[in-house]
Design a protein around this motif. Sequence first.
Motif, PDB file in Angstrom:
ATOM      1  N   GLY A  11       0.839  -1.189   0.000  1.00  0.00           N
ATOM      2  CA  GLY A  11       0.000   0.000   0.000  1.00  0.00           C
ATOM      3  C   GLY A  11       0.870   1.234   0.000  1.00  0.00           C
ATOM      4  N   PRO A  12       0.261   2.376   0.258  1.00  0.00           N
ATOM      5  CA  PRO A  12       1.009   3.619   0.205  1.00  0.00           C
ATOM      6  C   PRO A  12       2.138   3.710   1.229  1.00  0.00           C
ATOM      7  CG  PRO A  12      -1.335   4.024   0.543  1.00  0.00           C
ATOM      8  CD  PRO A  12      -1.130   2.549   0.574  1.00  0.00           C
ATOM      9  N   THR A 108      -7.048   2.045  -1.057  1.00  0.00           N
ATOM     10  CA  THR A 108      -6.338   1.991  -2.333  1.00  0.00           C
ATOM     11  C   THR A 108      -6.816   0.808  -3.193  1.00  0.00           C
ATOM     12  OG1 THR A 108      -4.398   3.022  -1.374  1.00  0.00           O
ATOM     13  CG2 THR A 108      -4.059   1.823  -3.414  1.00  0.00           C
TER      14      THR A 108
END
Length: 110
Positions: A11-12, A108
Amino acid sequence: MEAGRALGRRGPGFADVEPSSYPVDASGPRCERVYARHSRWLTVGQWRSIGVVPYGSSLSDQEVATLLEPDGPNGTAYLLTGNYRAILDYNCSNFYALSVGLLANAITRR
């Protein structure tokens, strides 16, 4: 040391990976007790060379990351990047930062 394989999705802020035992470096610049639970900071290329590969990750080999095993050895493990450190700057708690990162990953993926 057995090669790790990735679990989960990137993920981010971080990517989760197969747990393993790695030396801990408690010399984090802030939140000493929080950083005591993290491994030493290595480049993603160095993590890959010892068998820790972020799952579905586009992290560059030059990006720096640390490993966190929140439930201890043989539990779920996460490679944490600079985004995680930014969350810790806001609230110095691994549980808080991990929750924010996991929520960001879920958003996301939607």
